[in-house]
Design a protein around this motif. Structure first.
Motif, PDB file in Angstrom:
ATOM      1  N   THR A 167      -3.984   6.947 -11.102  1.00 10.47           N
ATOM      2  CA  THR A 167      -4.571   6.130 -10.156  1.00 10.47           C
ATOM      3  C   THR A 167      -3.937   4.724  -9.993  1.00 10.47           C
ATOM      4  O   THR A 167      -4.223   4.216 -11.123  1.00 10.47           O
ATOM      5  CB  THR A 167      -6.405   6.079 -10.663  1.00 10.47           C
ATOM      6  OG1 THR A 167      -6.741   7.553 -10.547  1.00 10.47           O
ATOM      7  CG2 THR A 167      -6.765   5.392  -9.196  1.00 10.47           C
ATOM      8  N   VAL A 168      -3.546   4.642  -9.001  1.00 10.20           N
ATOM      9  CA  VAL A 168      -2.982   3.367  -8.876  1.00 10.20           C
ATOM     10  C   VAL A 168      -4.030   2.336  -7.970  1.00 10.20           C
ATOM     11  O   VAL A 168      -4.405   2.828  -6.804  1.00 10.20           O
ATOM     12  CB  VAL A 168      -1.454   3.032  -8.135  1.00 10.20           C
ATOM     13  CG1 VAL A 168      -1.068   1.962  -7.860  1.00 10.20           C
ATOM     14  CG2 VAL A 168      -0.615   4.249  -8.872  1.00 10.20           C
ATOM     15  N   ILE A 169      -4.168   1.175  -8.436  1.00 12.40           N
ATOM     16  CA  ILE A 169      -5.219   0.327  -7.762  1.00 12.40           C
ATOM     17  C   ILE A 169      -4.284  -0.998  -7.423  1.00 12.40           C
ATOM     18  O   ILE A 169      -3.862  -1.621  -8.233  1.00 12.40           O
ATOM     19  CB  ILE A 169      -6.292  -0.116  -8.745  1.00 12.40           C
ATOM     20  CG1 ILE A 169      -7.023   1.091  -8.979  1.00 12.40           C
ATOM     21  CG2 ILE A 169      -7.333  -1.103  -8.354  1.00 12.40           C
ATOM     22  CD1 ILE A 169      -7.986   0.832 -10.173  1.00 12.40           C
ATOM     23  N   ARG A 170      -4.502  -1.344  -6.148  1.00 11.08           N
ATOM     24  CA  ARG A 170      -4.129  -2.626  -5.697  1.00 11.08           C
ATOM     25  C   ARG A 170      -5.150  -3.311  -5.135  1.00 11.08           C
ATOM     26  O   ARG A 170      -5.820  -2.894  -4.265  1.00 11.08           O
ATOM     27  CB  ARG A 170      -2.852  -2.246  -4.548  1.00 11.08           C
ATOM     28  CG  ARG A 170      -2.226  -3.520  -3.820  1.00 11.08           C
ATOM     29  CD  ARG A 170      -1.082  -2.982  -2.839  1.00 11.08           C
ATOM     30  NE  ARG A 170      -0.588  -4.293  -2.165  1.00 11.08           N
ATOM     31  CZ  ARG A 170      -0.952  -4.916  -1.173  1.00 11.08           C
ATOM     32  NH1 ARG A 170      -2.021  -4.292  -0.826  1.00 11.08           N
ATOM     33  NH2 ARG A 170      -0.468  -5.851  -0.622  1.00 11.08           N
ATOM     34  N   LEU A 223       4.378   5.078  -5.996  1.00 10.54           N
ATOM     35  CA  LEU A 223       4.622   4.659  -7.279  1.00 10.54           C
ATOM     36  C   LEU A 223       3.664   5.842  -8.119  1.00 10.54           C
ATOM     37  O   LEU A 223       3.890   6.331  -9.274  1.00 10.54           O
ATOM     38  CB  LEU A 223       3.946   3.150  -7.678  1.00 10.54           C
ATOM     39  CG  LEU A 223       4.030   2.709  -9.157  1.00 10.54           C
ATOM     40  CD1 LEU A 223       5.167   2.665  -9.666  1.00 10.54           C
ATOM     41  CD2 LEU A 223       3.244   1.383  -9.322  1.00 10.54           C
ATOM     42  N   SER A 224       2.398   6.171  -7.741  1.00  9.34           N
ATOM     43  CA  SER A 224       1.673   6.990  -8.167  1.00  9.34           C
ATOM     44  C   SER A 224       2.230   8.339  -8.332  1.00  9.34           C
ATOM     45  O   SER A 224       2.101   8.926  -9.324  1.00  9.34           O
ATOM     46  CB  SER A 224       0.150   7.054  -7.334  1.00  9.34           C
ATOM     47  OG  SER A 224      -0.540   8.178  -7.911  1.00  9.34           O
ATOM     48  N   PHE A 225       2.865   8.630  -7.298  1.00 11.44           N
ATOM     49  CA  PHE A 225       3.736  10.065  -7.110  1.00 11.44           C
ATOM     50  C   PHE A 225       4.779   9.973  -8.520  1.00 11.44           C
ATOM     51  O   PHE A 225       5.160  11.161  -9.149  1.00 11.44           O
ATOM     52  CB  PHE A 225       4.265  10.462  -6.075  1.00 11.44           C
ATOM     53  CG  PHE A 225       5.289  11.452  -6.048  1.00 11.44           C
ATOM     54  CD1 PHE A 225       4.567  12.800  -6.029  1.00 11.44           C
ATOM     55  CD2 PHE A 225       6.668  11.231  -5.955  1.00 11.44           C
ATOM     56  CE1 PHE A 225       5.468  13.978  -5.861  1.00 11.44           C
ATOM     57  CE2 PHE A 225       7.379  12.350  -5.791  1.00 11.44           C
ATOM     58  CZ  PHE A 225       6.883  13.946  -5.878  1.00 11.44           C
ATOM     59  N   GLU A 226       5.414   8.752  -8.424  1.00  6.80           N
ATOM     60  CA  GLU A 226       6.621   8.884  -9.505  1.00  6.80           C
ATOM     61  C   GLU A 226       6.063   8.652 -10.841  1.00  6.80           C
ATOM     62  O   GLU A 226       6.801   9.341 -11.915  1.00  6.80           O
ATOM     63  CB  GLU A 226       7.656   7.340  -9.165  1.00  6.80           C
ATOM     64  CG  GLU A 226       8.228   7.384  -7.714  1.00  6.80           C
ATOM     65  CD  GLU A 226       9.047   5.980  -7.599  1.00  6.80           C
ATOM     66  OE1 GLU A 226       8.715   5.019  -8.286  1.00  6.80           O
ATOM     67  OE2 GLU A 226       9.650   5.933  -6.383  1.00  6.80           O
ATOM     68  N   ASP A 242       0.773  -1.342   0.050  1.00  7.14           N
ATOM     69  CA  ASP A 242       0.022   0.246   0.060  1.00  7.14           C
ATOM     70  C   ASP A 242       0.827   1.114  -0.044  1.00  7.14           C
ATOM     71  O   ASP A 242       0.649   2.309  -0.509  1.00  7.14           O
ATOM     72  CB  ASP A 242      -1.000   0.110   1.302  1.00  7.14           C
ATOM     73  CG  ASP A 242      -2.076  -1.185   1.008  1.00  7.14           C
ATOM     74  OD1 ASP A 242      -2.417  -1.412  -0.133  1.00  7.14           O
ATOM     75  OD2 ASP A 242      -2.412  -1.608   2.180  1.00  7.14           O
ATOM     76  N   GLU A 243       2.006   1.267   0.839  1.00  6.16           N
ATOM     77  CA  GLU A 243       2.668   2.351   0.781  1.00  6.16           C
ATOM     78  C   GLU A 243       3.590   2.433  -0.538  1.00  6.16           C
ATOM     79  O   GLU A 243       3.726   3.686  -1.199  1.00  6.16           O
ATOM     80  CB  GLU A 243       3.770   2.401   2.226  1.00  6.16           C
ATOM     81  CG  GLU A 243       3.365   2.264   3.295  1.00  6.16           C
ATOM     82  CD  GLU A 243       2.452   0.922   3.628  1.00  6.16           C
ATOM     83  OE1 GLU A 243       2.622  -0.080   2.985  1.00  6.16           O
ATOM     84  OE2 GLU A 243       2.030   0.933   4.815  1.00  6.16           O
ATOM     85  N   LYS A 244       3.956   1.433  -1.142  1.00  6.50           N
ATOM     86  CA  LYS A 244       4.446   1.582  -2.378  1.00  6.50           C
ATOM     87  C   LYS A 244       3.701   1.865  -3.441  1.00  6.50           C
ATOM     88  O   LYS A 244       4.139   2.743  -4.459  1.00  6.50           O
ATOM     89  CB  LYS A 244       5.082   0.112  -2.716  1.00  6.50           C
ATOM     90  CG  LYS A 244       5.870  -0.154  -4.158  1.00  6.50           C
ATOM     91  CD  LYS A 244       7.315   0.697  -3.866  1.00  6.50           C
ATOM     92  CE  LYS A 244       8.012   0.627  -5.236  1.00  6.50           C
ATOM     93  NZ  LYS A 244       9.222   1.269  -5.023  1.00  6.50           N
ATOM     94  N   ALA A 245       2.476   1.733  -3.296  1.00  4.33           N
ATOM     95  CA  ALA A 245       1.274   2.282  -4.247  1.00  4.33           C
ATOM     96  C   ALA A 245       1.284   3.781  -4.245  1.00  4.33           C
ATOM     97  O   ALA A 245       1.342   4.199  -5.455  1.00  4.33           O
ATOM     98  CB  ALA A 245       0.107   1.785  -4.212  1.00  4.33           C
ATOM     99  N   ALA A 246       1.348   4.292  -3.156  1.00  5.96           N
ATOM    100  CA  ALA A 246       1.212   5.743  -3.213  1.00  5.96           C
ATOM    101  C   ALA A 246       2.442   6.411  -3.556  1.00  5.96           C
ATOM    102  O   ALA A 246       2.625   7.425  -4.497  1.00  5.96           O
ATOM    103  CB  ALA A 246       0.957   6.256  -1.846  1.00  5.96           C
TER     104      ALA A 246
END
Length: 521
Positions: A509-512, A488-491, A482-486
């Motif tokens: 929008t990153v969906i996990r 990843l969205s920023f990057e 979940d932390e990596k998803a946020a």
């Protein structure tokens, strides 16, 4: 007692008397039988003697007849042999007479040949004599001409050749110049005539591919079932197909938006099946989307087969037929790629016929000239070169491969089909309303958005939706937390901001999603 003895004695006496009487009768009977047997034997001997004489006479008669028959056959064989010997002697005499006549004829021919040879030798001697006299006269004339002209024979010959060269050169230059001028005047007219005739004979509809599809509904009540509780159904459809579904106030209709027409078609058919079936939930949605995707792949193959049959093209490899079918769901500057390729194929066939070339080969090159635009995976190779590589891989003729690779001047043209394909491609794309340059750049921008997302680790799917204003990224839950998803969205947003030029803003929008699947057996 005495009576009994007497009786016994009488019986014995009677028995003896009867025995003797029987012996006497038996003897007389045997004597009579012996006499009868002798008579019978004499009769049989007499009869046998008579039969033997008769048989002897018959056998002698048969032997005489057989002798006469064998003698007759022997005489026939002898006569036949004598006849054959006579025939052989006759043939031998005929051959001898024929050989004698041939020898006489050969002697006569040899005599004639000897006479002709003798005449020929005499003529040769006479001709040699005349030739020497002619050469002598020719030398004499040349010497006289040299004295009169004060030039040697070699100098006069050189001057004559030089004069003839100048005259021939001048005449040839004039002829070439006239031919070039005439060719320039007629070639342009003939080229215009061929192109105009070709365009007039080919009439096709102008097809502009859009980026939206409208899905009609029987009633507005179905919209709620498509959206689902808290929007889970519509999110599942968008995640499975990569198509943005717009549900607005339009009565009895929803809008499917995506730059990829294959995705739109999968989404449209999946929605149709879901609405018809009535069971709409995430698991059912994924199942229907998978089946529809497989159905679209089969339809692509069928479209490719129908296209090549309609154009009369034979022997095309299955992979190339599949590429032709995929062109139905691709567009080039807003122009449907399959319709464009069919149009180019027909134009090439007509133009090749007008020029006296092979129309079937020209149709083949025209149909395949843009197959490099439908790769299954994105590549940096120009579509003309990629199409040429595919054609070479699947055994197309060198003329067809060169026409595919050279229709945008990436490589040198080596056959007459290449300029024909290039011209017909320009004719098809230059019609008013056939293409839109803006649409192509817009689709390329959406593809670039998706490619940026795939450049990061853990990304499973990426879809550019809302006309490029949103990038929806699905990641693998095992690799991305979940932390990596946020993060990843920023990057991804920073990468887009740095590398791309776009109007407005782009939402990332990153969906996990975590799933636990077990099977009850």
């Amino acid at each position: 007692m005495d009576n009994m003895v007497i009786t016994i004695i009488v019986g014995v006496v009677a028995l003896a008397v009867g025995f003797f009487i029987a012996k006497a009768l038996e003897k007389s009977s045997a004597t009579a039988a012996i006499v009868g047997a002798k008579k019978e034997a004499d009769r049989i001997i007499k009869e046998a003697t008579s039969n033997g004489e008769t048989l002897k006479k018959d056998k002698m008669l048969q032997a005489k007849e057989k002798f006469i028959e064998l003698k007759s056959e022997h005489e026939k064989v002898i006569n036949s042999r004598e006849k054959k010997m006579n025939d052989a002697e006759k043939r031998t005499r005929d051959k001898e007479s024929q050989v004698s006549s041939e020898l006489a004829r050969n002697k006569k021919l040899n005599a004639e040949i000897d006479n002709k040879k003798k005449n020929y030798d005499e003529r040769l001697v006479f001709i040699d004599k005349k030739q020497s006299e002619v050469e002598k006269m020719h030398r004499s004339q040349i010497e006289q001409l040299e004295v009169i002209s004060s030039l040697s024979a070699e100098d006069a010959k050189a001057q004559l050749m030089e004069t003839l060269k100048e005259e021939a050169k001048t005449g040839a230059m004039a002829f070439v110049q006239n031919s070039i001028e005439e060719a320039k005047m007629t070639a342009q007219q003939e080229a215009k005539k061929i192109i105009i005739t070709t365009i007039q004979r080919i009439g096709t509809e102008e097809a502009v591919e859009n980026c939206i599809s409208v899905f009609n509904l029987e009633s507005d009540d179905v919209k709620g079932r498509i959206i689902g509780r808290e929007g889970r159904n519509i999110r599942a459809i968008e995640a499975a197909t990569g198509v943005e579904i717009i549900v607005d106030d339009t009565p009895e209709a929803i809008i499917l938006s995506c730059f990829d027409s294959v995705r739109r078609e999968v989404a449209r058919l999946s929605l149709h099946k879901l609405v018809t079936d009535g069971r709409i939930h995430p698991a059912r949605i994924e199942e229907i989307v998978k089946k529809t995707t497989k159905q679209i792949e089969e339809e692509i193959i069928e479209v490719g087969k129908r296209t090549v049959i309609d154009l009369g093209i034979h022997g095309l490899q299955p992979e190339l037929i599949k590429a032709v079918g995929r062109m139905k769901y691709r567009s080039s500057y807003g122009q449907n790629l399959l319709q464009h390729s069919r149009e180019v194929a027909k134009l090439c066939g007509v133009m090749a016929s007008e020029l006296g070339l092979n129309p079937k080969l020209a149709k083949r090159a025209g149909l395949l000239h843009d197959i490099g635009k439908v790769p299954e995976t994105e590549t940096e190779i120009p579509h003309a070169i990629l199409g040429m590589q595919w054609a070479e891989k699947f055994g197309e003729k060198p003329e067809v491969c060169n026409a595919i690779g050279a229709h945008h001047d990436e490589i040198e043209m080596t056959s007459l089909l290449s300029p024909i394909v290039q011209v017909c491609d320009a004719i098809s794309g230059a019609r008013p309303g056939a293409r839109r340059q803006v649409l192509d750049s817009y689709i390329q921008r959406l593809k670039d958005l998706e490619e940026i997302a795939f450049g990061f680790g853990g990304v499973n799917k990426a879809y550019a939706i809302q006309a490029g204003r949103e990038l929806r990224v699905m990641v693998e839950s095992e690799k991305v937390s979940d932390e990596k998803a946020a993060q990843l969205s920023f990057e991804i947003s920073q990468k887009i901001q740095t590398d791309m030029t776009y109007p407005g803003q782009v939402k990332v929008t990153v969906i996990r999603e975590t799933r636990a699947v077990n099977i009850a057996k």
